[in-house]
Design a protein around this motif. Structure first.
Motif, PDB file in Angstrom:
ATOM      1  N   PHE A   1      21.882  52.262   2.908  1.00 35.55           N
ATOM      2  CA  PHE A   1      23.081  53.081   2.715  1.00 35.55           C
ATOM      3  C   PHE A   1      24.352  52.219   2.760  1.00 35.55           C
ATOM      4  N   VAL A   2      24.496  51.429   3.825  1.00 39.02           N
ATOM      5  CA  VAL A   2      25.722  50.652   3.984  1.00 39.02           C
ATOM      6  C   VAL A   2      25.786  49.497   2.985  1.00 39.02           C
ATOM      7  N   ALA A   3      24.640  48.963   2.574  1.00 43.89           N
ATOM      8  CA  ALA A   3      24.640  47.910   1.557  1.00 43.89           C
ATOM      9  C   ALA A   3      25.155  48.466   0.245  1.00 43.89           C
ATOM     10  N   PHE A   4      24.703  49.668  -0.126  1.00 41.34           N
ATOM     11  CA  PHE A   4      25.196  50.287  -1.362  1.00 41.34           C
ATOM     12  C   PHE A   4      26.694  50.537  -1.275  1.00 41.34           C
ATOM     13  N   PHE A   5      27.139  51.135  -0.174  1.00 41.95           N
ATOM     14  CA  PHE A   5      28.554  51.472  -0.048  1.00 41.95           C
ATOM     15  C   PHE A   5      29.439  50.236  -0.089  1.00 41.95           C
ATOM     16  N   SER A   6      29.116  49.237   0.722  1.00 42.61           N
ATOM     17  CA  SER A   6      29.972  48.061   0.829  1.00 42.61           C
ATOM     18  C   SER A   6      30.022  47.273  -0.477  1.00 42.61           C
ATOM     19  N   LEU A   7      28.874  47.133  -1.134  1.00 44.12           N
ATOM     20  CA  LEU A   7      28.855  46.374  -2.383  1.00 44.12           C
ATOM     21  C   LEU A   7      29.519  47.167  -3.512  1.00 44.12           C
ATOM     22  N   SER A   8      29.331  48.478  -3.531  1.00 43.58           N
ATOM     23  CA  SER A   8      29.983  49.311  -4.556  1.00 43.58           C
ATOM     24  C   SER A   8      31.499  49.243  -4.410  1.00 43.58           C
ATOM     25  N   LEU A   9      31.976  49.307  -3.175  1.00 41.16           N
ATOM     26  CA  LEU A   9      33.410  49.201  -2.934  1.00 41.16           C
ATOM     27  C   LEU A   9      33.924  47.822  -3.347  1.00 41.16           C
ATOM     28  N   THR A  10      33.161  46.779  -3.044  1.00 42.14           N
ATOM     29  CA  THR A  10      33.549  45.421  -3.408  1.00 42.14           C
ATOM     30  C   THR A  10      33.617  45.249  -4.925  1.00 42.14           C
ATOM     31  N   LEU A  11      32.604  45.731  -5.629  1.00 45.83           N
ATOM     32  CA  LEU A  11      32.586  45.642  -7.087  1.00 45.83           C
ATOM     33  C   LEU A  11      33.757  46.390  -7.702  1.00 45.83           C
ATOM     34  N   PHE A  12      34.069  47.544  -7.128  1.00 41.06           N
ATOM     35  CA  PHE A  12      35.209  48.318  -7.644  1.00 41.06           C
ATOM     36  C   PHE A  12      36.520  47.571  -7.420  1.00 41.06           C
ATOM     37  N   LEU A  13      36.750  47.116  -6.202  1.00 35.83           N
ATOM     38  CA  LEU A  13      38.025  46.471  -5.869  1.00 35.83           C
ATOM     39  C   LEU A  13      38.245  45.174  -6.633  1.00 35.83           C
ATOM     40  N   LEU A  14      37.183  44.417  -6.862  1.00 33.82           N
ATOM     41  CA  LEU A  14      37.335  43.100  -7.470  1.00 33.82           C
ATOM     42  C   LEU A  14      37.174  43.084  -8.989  1.00 33.82           C
ATOM     43  N   PHE A  15      36.479  44.086  -9.546  1.00 36.00           N
ATOM     44  CA  PHE A  15      36.204  44.031 -10.982  1.00 36.00           C
ATOM     45  C   PHE A  15      36.700  45.248 -11.776  1.00 36.00           C
ATOM     46  N   ARG A  16      36.702  46.436 -11.172  1.00 38.30           N
ATOM     47  CA  ARG A  16      37.100  47.619 -11.939  1.00 38.30           C
ATOM     48  C   ARG A  16      38.539  48.025 -11.669  1.00 38.30           C
ATOM     49  N   HIS A  17      39.010  47.787 -10.471  1.00 37.58           N
ATOM     50  CA  HIS A  17      40.366  48.196 -10.100  1.00 37.58           C
ATOM     51  C   HIS A  17      41.380  47.208 -10.679  1.00 37.58           C
ATOM     52  N   VAL A  18      42.157  47.683 -11.657  1.00 36.92           N
ATOM     53  CA  VAL A  18      43.189  46.852 -12.293  1.00 36.92           C
ATOM     54  C   VAL A  18      44.523  47.564 -12.100  1.00 36.92           C
ATOM     55  N   PRO A  19      45.208  47.290 -10.991  1.00 32.88           N
ATOM     56  CA  PRO A  19      46.433  48.041 -10.673  1.00 32.88           C
ATOM     57  C   PRO A  19      47.586  47.710 -11.619  1.00 32.88           C
ATOM     58  N   LYS A  20      48.477  48.676 -11.741  1.00 37.16           N
ATOM     59  CA  LYS A  20      49.675  48.484 -12.551  1.00 37.16           C
ATOM     60  C   LYS A  20      50.580  47.454 -11.881  1.00 37.16           C
ATOM     61  N   LYS A  21      51.542  46.958 -12.652  1.00 45.41           N
ATOM     62  CA  LYS A  21      52.502  46.010 -12.103  1.00 45.41           C
ATOM     63  C   LYS A  21      53.364  46.693 -11.052  1.00 45.41           C
ATOM     64  N   PRO A  22      53.841  45.945 -10.072  1.00 49.56           N
ATOM     65  CA  PRO A  22      54.678  46.539  -9.010  1.00 49.56           C
ATOM     66  C   PRO A  22      55.931  47.215  -9.581  1.00 49.56           C
ATOM     67  N   THR A  23      56.328  48.307  -8.956  1.00 51.43           N
ATOM     68  CA  THR A  23      57.554  49.022  -9.300  1.00 51.43           C
ATOM     69  C   THR A  23      58.383  49.161  -8.025  1.00 51.43           C
ATOM     70  N   PRO A  24      59.660  49.572  -8.137  1.00 51.75           N
ATOM     71  CA  PRO A  24      60.475  49.742  -6.927  1.00 51.75           C
ATOM     72  C   PRO A  24      59.869  50.695  -5.903  1.00 51.75           C
ATOM     73  N   SER A  25      59.053  51.644  -6.380  1.00 52.15           N
ATOM     74  CA  SER A  25      58.486  52.638  -5.465  1.00 52.15           C
ATOM     75  C   SER A  25      57.021  52.384  -5.125  1.00 52.15           C
ATOM     76  N   HIS A  26      56.456  51.295  -5.650  1.00 53.30           N
ATOM     77  CA  HIS A  26      55.029  51.071  -5.407  1.00 53.30           C
ATOM     78  C   HIS A  26      54.677  49.594  -5.460  1.00 53.30           C
ATOM     79  N   THR A  27      53.976  49.136  -4.438  1.00 57.30           N
ATOM     80  CA  THR A  27      53.439  47.778  -4.414  1.00 57.30           C
ATOM     81  C   THR A  27      51.919  47.883  -4.350  1.00 57.30           C
ATOM     82  N   PRO A  28      51.217  47.575  -5.441  1.00 56.24           N
ATOM     83  CA  PRO A  28      49.754  47.728  -5.457  1.00 56.24           C
ATOM     84  C   PRO A  28      49.070  46.727  -4.536  1.00 56.24           C
ATOM     85  N   LEU A  29      47.813  46.983  -4.266  1.00 56.50           N
ATOM     86  CA  LEU A  29      47.031  46.065  -3.443  1.00 56.50           C
ATOM     87  C   LEU A  29      46.912  44.716  -4.142  1.00 56.50           C
TER      88      LEU A  29
END
Length: 231
Positions: free
Chosen positions: A96-124
Motif C-alpha cells: 500500500f505505502v509503496a504504491f502511494f509514495s511512488l505514485s506521489l513521487t512520479l506525479f510530482l517529478l514527471f506529471r506536475h508542471v506548474p505554471k510560472k510564478p505570479t504575484p499571488s502564487h508561488t508554485p512548488l
C-alpha cells in the motif's frame, strides 16, 4: 438463557505490540498509516474534485485487489511468533505505502508542471517536490520496516509487497499517461456524471489551493482598493 453466540473482532485497527517497548508502540501507530491515507484520499477527492487524485485512488484500490489475490494464490503464513490472522505474503501494508509514495513521487517529478510564478502564487519548486517525494518514500520505508519489527511479516514478505506496490504504481502511472495522451480523460471529464460532481483536472499545473487563493487575493485587493477610494 444467556446468548452464547461467539463474537468477532473488527481488526481494522487492531495491532499487537510490546507495551514495554517504545519503538514497538511507535510501530503500532505506523500500522495505521494506510487507514489514514484512505481518509486523506477521500477528503481530497471530495474537497478538490480533482480527477488526478481520483485516478490515483483507483490505482490504490487496484493495488489492494492485487494484494488480495496474491495472498490467496501464494498462501504463505505469517511468522510463527505473530498472533494475527490471514496470509502474510505479500505484506499489504508495504504494498500500500509503496504504491502511494511512488505514485506521489512520479506525479510530482514527471506529471506536475506548474505554471510560472505570479504575484499571488508561488508554485512548488523542484527542490520542494524532490523533498516531498523523499519524505513520502521515507515514510513508506518506515511503515514497511515496522511490519518486520512487529513480527507481522518476514523480510521476504515485506520486500515482495514493496515490489508489488512499485510494479502497480509504475504500471498505473503509464496507463493514466496513455489515458491522457489519447484524449480519453478529456472525454470522461465532458460526461454528465463527472460534470455533475464538478470533477476537474487542474492539479497537474497548479497546487490544490491555487484557484481558491487567487479568488481570495482578488477579493482582498479589490476590497482594499475600494476602501482607499472612499477615504
Amino acid at each position: 438463557m444467556a446468548d452464547t453466540t461467539p463474537l468477532a473482532s473488527l481488526s481494522l485497527t487492531h495491532v499487537h505490540y510490546d507495551p514495554n517497548d517504545p519503538l514497538s508502540y511507535f510501530c503500532a501507530w505506523l500500522a495505521l498509516v494506510p487507514q489514514g491515507l484512505c481518509v486523506v484520499y477521500a477528503t481530497l477527492i471530495w474537497s478538490t474534485r480533482e480527477i488526478e487524485i481520483l485516478m490515483m485512488f483507483g490505482g490504490q484500490m487496484a493495488c489492494e485487489a492485487l494484494n488480495f489475490a496474491l495472498k490467496r494464490i501464494l498462501k504463505e503464513e505469517r511468522p510463527k511468533q505473530m498472533h494475527g490472522k490471514g496470509y502474510g505474503m505479500p505484506s499489504s501494508h508495504a504494498q500500500f505505502v509503496a504504491f502511494f509514495s511512488l505514485s506521489l513521487t512520479l506525479f510530482l517529478l514527471f506529471r506536475h508542471v506548474p505554471k510560472k510564478p505570479t504575484p499571488s502564487h508561488t508554485p512548488l519548486s523542484v527542490p520542494a517536490r524532490v523533498g516531498l517525494s523523499g519524505l513520502a518514500l521515507a515514510n513508506a520505508g518506515l511503515v514497511s520496516w515496522s511490519r518486520i519489527y512487529l513480527s507481522y511479516h518476514t523480510p521476504k514478505q515485506v520486500l515482495v509487497g514493496v515490489a508489488a506496490g512499485t510494479f502497480s504504481a509504475v504500471s498505473w502511472f503509464l496507463l493514466t499517461a496513455v489515458v491522457r495522451q489519447i484524449g480519453l480523460l478529456e472525454w470522461i471529464l465532458d460526461q454528465y456524471p463527472t460534470r455533475l460532481f464538478r470533477m476537474r483536472d487542474l492539479v497537474v499545473e497548479e497546487d490544490l489551493c491555487q484557484a481558491g487563493w487567487e479568488k481570495w487575493e482578488s477579493k482582498r485587493i479589490s476590497k482594499y482598493t475600494n476602501g482607499k477610494k472612499h477615504r
